[in-house]
Design an enzyme around this catalytic site. Structure first.
Site, PDB file in Angstrom:
ATOM      1  N   ASP A 152      43.396   1.298 -58.750  1.00 12.78           N
ATOM      2  CA  ASP A 152      43.751   1.770 -60.093  1.00 12.78           C
ATOM      3  C   ASP A 152      44.980   2.682 -60.079  1.00 12.78           C
ATOM      4  O   ASP A 152      45.467   3.076 -59.014  1.00 12.78           O
ATOM      5  CB  ASP A 152      42.557   2.496 -60.748  1.00 12.78           C
ATOM      6  CG  ASP A 152      41.749   3.323 -59.750  1.00 12.78           C
ATOM      7  OD1 ASP A 152      42.323   3.756 -58.740  1.00 12.78           O
ATOM      8  OD2 ASP A 152      40.544   3.531 -59.984  1.00 12.78           O
ATOM      9  N   HIS A 190      30.920   5.157 -62.503  1.00 16.75           N
ATOM     10  CA  HIS A 190      32.065   4.234 -62.559  1.00 16.75           C
ATOM     11  C   HIS A 190      32.479   3.774 -61.164  1.00 16.75           C
ATOM     12  O   HIS A 190      32.242   4.464 -60.170  1.00 16.75           O
ATOM     13  CB  HIS A 190      33.255   4.825 -63.336  1.00 16.75           C
ATOM     14  CG  HIS A 190      34.033   5.909 -62.651  1.00 16.75           C
ATOM     15  ND1 HIS A 190      34.706   6.886 -63.357  1.00 16.75           N
ATOM     16  CD2 HIS A 190      34.275   6.200 -61.351  1.00 16.75           C
ATOM     17  CE1 HIS A 190      35.332   7.692 -62.526  1.00 16.75           C
ATOM     18  NE2 HIS A 190      35.086   7.303 -61.300  1.00 16.75           N
ATOM     19  N   GLU A 230      34.562   2.540 -66.564  1.00 16.13           N
ATOM     20  CA  GLU A 230      33.641   3.546 -67.069  1.00 16.13           C
ATOM     21  C   GLU A 230      32.395   2.860 -67.649  1.00 16.13           C
ATOM     22  O   GLU A 230      32.399   1.652 -67.890  1.00 16.13           O
ATOM     23  CB  GLU A 230      34.334   4.380 -68.162  1.00 16.13           C
ATOM     24  CG  GLU A 230      35.648   5.033 -67.736  1.00 16.13           C
ATOM     25  CD  GLU A 230      35.462   6.254 -66.821  1.00 16.13           C
ATOM     26  OE1 GLU A 230      34.428   6.382 -66.144  1.00 16.13           O
ATOM     27  OE2 GLU A 230      36.399   7.081 -66.784  1.00 16.13           O
TER      28      GLU A 230
HETATM   29  C1  F6R Z   1      39.695   6.010 -57.221  1.00  8.23           C
HETATM   30  C2  F6R Z   1      38.665   5.449 -58.089  1.00  8.23           C
HETATM   31  C3  F6R Z   1      37.483   6.240 -58.536  1.00  8.23           C
HETATM   32  C4  F6R Z   1      36.950   7.194 -57.479  1.00  8.23           C
HETATM   33  C5  F6R Z   1      35.743   7.956 -58.012  1.00  8.23           C
HETATM   34  C6  F6R Z   1      35.242   8.999 -57.029  1.00  8.23           C
HETATM   35  O1  F6R Z   1      40.674   5.057 -56.917  1.00  8.23           O
HETATM   36  O2  F6R Z   1      38.801   4.331 -58.462  1.00  8.23           O
HETATM   37  O3  F6R Z   1      36.462   5.348 -58.930  1.00  8.23           O
HETATM   38  O4  F6R Z   1      36.581   6.466 -56.336  1.00  8.23           O
HETATM   39  O5  F6R Z   1      36.088   8.607 -59.213  1.00  8.23           O
HETATM   40  O6  F6R Z   1      36.235   9.945 -56.830  1.00  8.23           O
HETATM   41  P1  F6R Z   1      36.091  11.083 -55.715  1.00  8.23           P
HETATM   42  O7  F6R Z   1      36.052  10.389 -54.413  1.00  8.23           O
HETATM   43  O8  F6R Z   1      37.315  11.934 -55.888  1.00  8.23           O
HETATM   44  O9  F6R Z   1      34.815  11.807 -56.012  1.00  8.23           O
END
Ligand code: F6R
Length: 250
Positions: free
Chosen positions: A77, A145, A150
């Site tokens: 993303d 998500h 979402e």
């Molecule tokens: C990142 C992504 C998100 C994260 C998720 C967890 O490319 O697509 O889905 O993997 O928000 O984020 P962290 O690891 O920062 O808790």
């Protein structure tokens, strides 16, 4: 070719429980198995906090002889509106945190454009032209998500522009000087169907803040309310979970 989504599947992901320093090693073992077998593999990469030590562990293994420089990276993303050169963009993250330490030329790094109207379709075409993703690393949001799909995202969704949940903007504020208002309101994300078309998936979750989402994804109903639950439609998913994130698993 890429795998089709099986609507009838409800498969328990293989669970690897690993905490502290073991977390990065256990996840890197899964990545290394694929990379060692196919040095020019297409690796789908999540950004965010969770995988940082995993990428660092892979870079350490590179110094011990693991060949990583032939990999192609495909990000999940990107924020809408951020220039690729912006230090808060995922383009920047993937280049600096993953590609550079692994010796991967930036020409083999792909991140959806946060500036183009046609970013979604362009990215789908790109992934197809690469022959699909061999191994996709995903994290999980506190709201369940994956990518920036979402709650409410459909299992059939493809790469597209989406609105970020308020909770996601709060969770990611740390990368934007602590101000949730500074986090972009929209992103371009691989869809659920795009993620599920990878040949293999590794889900990473660390920390108590993820415990509820992990339990819902692994044991709850498969539904758009918890997009990560759709990972159970895929036959080759391994979840690497630390003690805190696994605290609500049966
Ligand atoms: C990142 C992504 C998100 C994260 C998720 C967890 O490319 O697509 O889905 O993997 O928000 O984020 P962290 O690891 O920062 O808790």
């Amino acid at each position: 070719m890429t795998a089709a989504v099986r609507e009838d599947l409800d498969l328990a992901p293989a669970l690897v429980r690993a905490s502290g320093e073991q977390f990065a090693r256990a996840a890197a073992d899964l990545l290394e198995r694929v990379i060692a077998g196919k040095p020019d593999a297409v690796l789908g990469v999540a950004t965010g906090d969770t995988p940082v030590p995993v990428y660092a562990e892979l870079a350490r293994r590179r110094t011990l002889g693991l060949r990583t420089d032939l990999l192609t990276l495909v990000a999940l993303d990107e924020y809408v509106g951020l220039d690729p050169a912006d230090a808060r963009s995922y383009q920047h993250y993937v280049r600096e945190e993953i590609a550079a330490p692994l010796g991967i030329p930036f020409g083999n790094v792909h991140v959806p454009s946060g500036l183009s109207e046609t970013a979604g379709d362009d990215y789908e075409r790109l992934i197809l032209s690469l022959g699909g993703v061999d191994l996709q690393v995903v994290g999980i949001g506190r709201n369940g998500h994956i990518g920036f799909n979402e709650p409410g995202a459909e299992v059939t969704s493809r790469t597209r522009r989406v609105e970020l949940a308020e909770s996601t903007r709060r969770a990611n504020a740390g990368f934007f000087g602590g101000d949730p208002e500074a986090v972009p309101t929209h992103a371009v994300t691989q869809g659920i169907a795009t993620i599920l078309s990878a040949r293999e998936i590794v889900l990473l979750a660390r920390g108590a803040g993820k415990a509820e989402a992990v339990a819902a994804a692994v044991h709850g109903e498969i539904s758009s309310a918890v997009p990560a639950s759709f990972l159970r439609r895929h036959a080759q998913v391994t979840a690497v979970i630390d003690d805190d994130a696994g605290g609500m698993l049966a």
